[in-house]
Design a protein around this motif. Structure first.
Motif, PDB file in Angstrom:
ATOM      1  N   MET A 118       0.954  -1.017   0.022  1.00 60.75           N
ATOM      2  CA  MET A 118       0.123   0.014   0.001  1.00 60.75           C
ATOM      3  C   MET A 118       0.787   1.379   0.115  1.00 60.75           C
ATOM      4  SD  MET A 118      -2.847   1.365  -0.053  1.00 60.75           S
ATOM      5  CE  MET A 118      -3.970   0.073   0.060  1.00 60.75           C
ATOM      6  N   VAL A 119       0.749   1.897  -0.905  1.00 58.66           N
ATOM      7  CA  VAL A 119       1.686   3.524  -1.245  1.00 58.66           C
ATOM      8  C   VAL A 119       1.212   4.131  -0.116  1.00 58.66           C
ATOM      9  CG1 VAL A 119       2.253   5.089  -2.699  1.00 58.66           C
ATOM     10  CG2 VAL A 119       2.121   2.474  -3.648  1.00 58.66           C
ATOM     11  N   SER A 120      -0.145   4.412  -0.082  1.00 61.64           N
ATOM     12  CA  SER A 120      -0.549   5.602   0.671  1.00 61.64           C
ATOM     13  C   SER A 120      -2.084   5.219   1.171  1.00 61.64           C
ATOM     14  CB  SER A 120      -0.647   6.863  -0.001  1.00 61.64           C
ATOM     15  OG  SER A 120      -1.161   8.042   0.589  1.00 61.64           O
ATOM     16  N   TYR A 121      -2.630   5.861   2.069  1.00 65.69           N
ATOM     17  CA  TYR A 121      -3.948   5.389   2.673  1.00 65.69           C
ATOM     18  C   TYR A 121      -4.274   6.867   3.586  1.00 65.69           C
ATOM     19  CZ  TYR A 121      -1.875   4.338   7.214  1.00 65.69           C
ATOM     20  OH  TYR A 121      -1.193   4.520   8.369  1.00 65.69           O
ATOM     21  N   ARG A 122      -5.363   6.995   3.873  1.00 65.99           N
ATOM     22  CA  ARG A 122      -5.892   8.232   4.682  1.00 65.99           C
ATOM     23  C   ARG A 122      -7.234   7.756   5.270  1.00 65.99           C
ATOM     24  NH1 ARG A 122      -3.461  12.851   5.445  1.00 65.99           N
ATOM     25  NH2 ARG A 122      -4.841  14.417   6.505  1.00 65.99           N
ATOM     26  N   VAL A 123      -7.506   8.066   6.535  1.00 67.24           N
ATOM     27  CA  VAL A 123      -8.645   7.710   7.217  1.00 67.24           C
ATOM     28  C   VAL A 123      -9.375   9.013   7.346  1.00 67.24           C
ATOM     29  CG1 VAL A 123      -9.625   6.851   9.527  1.00 67.24           C
ATOM     30  CG2 VAL A 123      -7.660   5.910   8.521  1.00 67.24           C
ATOM     31  N   GLY A 124     -10.510   8.957   6.988  1.00 70.24           N
ATOM     32  CA  GLY A 124     -11.298  10.308   7.100  1.00 70.24           C
ATOM     33  C   GLY A 124     -12.785  10.119   6.184  1.00 70.24           C
ATOM     34  N   GLY A 125     -13.168  11.446   5.960  1.00 76.23           N
ATOM     35  CA  GLY A 125     -14.607  11.548   5.266  1.00 76.23           C
ATOM     36  C   GLY A 125     -14.475  11.559   3.802  1.00 76.23           C
ATOM     37  N   ARG A 126     -15.483  11.183   3.228  1.00 79.30           N
ATOM     38  CA  ARG A 126     -15.409  10.880   1.737  1.00 79.30           C
ATOM     39  C   ARG A 126     -15.585  12.413   1.264  1.00 79.30           C
ATOM     40  NH1 ARG A 126     -15.813   6.832  -1.164  1.00 79.30           N
ATOM     41  NH2 ARG A 126     -17.475   7.564  -2.693  1.00 79.30           N
ATOM     42  N   ASP A 127     -14.881  13.134   1.425  1.00 79.24           N
ATOM     43  CA  ASP A 127     -15.042  14.574   1.209  1.00 79.24           C
ATOM     44  C   ASP A 127     -13.463  15.219   0.697  1.00 79.24           C
ATOM     45  OD1 ASP A 127     -13.302  15.189   3.472  1.00 79.24           O
ATOM     46  OD2 ASP A 127     -15.444  15.748   4.661  1.00 79.24           O
ATOM     47  N   SER A 128     -13.604  16.623   0.310  1.00 79.18           N
ATOM     48  CA  SER A 128     -12.348  17.091  -0.248  1.00 79.18           C
ATOM     49  C   SER A 128     -11.313  17.439   1.046  1.00 79.18           C
ATOM     50  CB  SER A 128     -12.590  18.245  -0.961  1.00 79.18           C
ATOM     51  OG  SER A 128     -13.209  19.407  -0.251  1.00 79.18           O
ATOM     52  N   LEU A 129     -11.860  17.601   1.987  1.00 81.81           N
ATOM     53  CA  LEU A 129     -10.944  17.576   3.385  1.00 81.81           C
ATOM     54  C   LEU A 129     -10.091  16.367   3.553  1.00 81.81           C
ATOM     55  CD1 LEU A 129     -13.156  19.401   5.869  1.00 81.81           C
ATOM     56  CD2 LEU A 129     -11.636  20.499   4.184  1.00 81.81           C
ATOM     57  N   THR A 130     -10.463  15.251   3.144  1.00 78.30           N
ATOM     58  CA  THR A 130      -9.785  14.129   3.099  1.00 78.30           C
ATOM     59  C   THR A 130      -9.032  13.611   1.759  1.00 78.30           C
ATOM     60  OG1 THR A 130     -11.255  13.414   4.881  1.00 78.30           O
ATOM     61  CG2 THR A 130      -9.812  11.670   3.541  1.00 78.30           C
ATOM     62  N   ALA A 131      -9.787  14.149   0.735  1.00 82.76           N
ATOM     63  CA  ALA A 131      -9.049  13.518  -0.754  1.00 82.76           C
ATOM     64  C   ALA A 131      -8.073  14.487  -0.863  1.00 82.76           C
ATOM     65  CB  ALA A 131     -10.423  13.658  -1.835  1.00 82.76           C
ATOM     66  N   VAL A 132      -7.927  15.739  -0.819  1.00 78.12           N
ATOM     67  CA  VAL A 132      -6.837  16.474  -1.447  1.00 78.12           C
ATOM     68  C   VAL A 132      -5.524  16.161  -0.270  1.00 78.12           C
ATOM     69  CG1 VAL A 132      -5.732  18.699  -1.238  1.00 78.12           C
ATOM     70  CG2 VAL A 132      -8.143  18.460  -2.162  1.00 78.12           C
ATOM     71  N   PRO A 133      -5.552  15.947   0.910  1.00 85.67           N
ATOM     72  CA  PRO A 133      -4.365  15.537   1.611  1.00 85.67           C
ATOM     73  C   PRO A 133      -4.077  14.226   1.303  1.00 85.67           C
ATOM     74  CG  PRO A 133      -6.029  16.570   3.233  1.00 85.67           C
ATOM     75  CD  PRO A 133      -6.615  16.515   1.949  1.00 85.67           C
TER      76      PRO A 133
END
Length: 172
Positions: free
Chosen positions: A1-16
């Motif tokens: 897995m190259v990258s992952y992020r835990v958060g909402g399905r919104d731009s506040l999570t998608a951009v980072p």
């Protein structure tokens, strides 16, 4: 897995998330996302035109309003959509990430449907996901590779033990 992020399905999570992904890549890549619209903005914001990007938009049957649903609707087709660059249509696929999601659901009960093993705090969920991917990348020897993904990528020279992973933890 190259990258992952835990958060909402919104731009506040998608951009980072996309920014982190871009920072881990050495070369121009082809990227495929699902049809979730926040990826359009995130990928354009982070990569600009320096990516071969396509979306795979799946088409599902409509559920009858009275149906109690315990399984996803039936996928009746998919549409490949070029977004930027020159993506190779033969490689427009979300199969790898979907398989990774299945591996994660099978390895962490908190991601199975209709479970009581959920995380009450998002911080606990983040820790569980981090531990899962650390083990997946550095400790678990994969059948097809016959080594860990970290060894295959040249970032580790051995399969890590649980003791080595635990030793990374902050004692505080």
């Amino acid at each position: 897995m190259v990258s992952y992020r835990v958060g909402g399905r919104d731009s506040l999570t998608a951009v980072p998330f996309i920014r982190d992904l871009a920072g881990r890549l050495a070369n121009r890549v082809q990227l495929t996302t699902d049809g979730h619209s926040v990826y359009l903005t995130a990928v354009e914001h982070v990569f600009g035109e320096d990516i071969d990007y396509a979306m795979l938009v799946k088409i599902y049957t409509a559920d009858a309003p009275s149906d109690a649903r315990y399984s996803p609707p039936v996928c009746t087709g998919a549409r490949k959509q070029k977004i930027s660059g020159d993506p190779d249509a033969a490689h427009v696929s979300t199969s790898y990430v979907e398989r990774q999601n299945l591996t994660m659901r099978m390895g962490m009960r908190r991601f199975t449907r209709l479970t009581n093993a959920f995380s009450k705090k998002v911080e606990n969920l983040r820790h569980a996901v981090a531990l899962h991917f650390m083990h997946y990348n550095f400790a678990r020897v994969h059948q097809t590779l016959r080594v860990t993904p970290a060894m295959e990528a040249g970032v580790s020279d051995h399969a890590w033990s649980i003791a080595e992973i635990v030793a990374l933890l902050d004692p505080n």
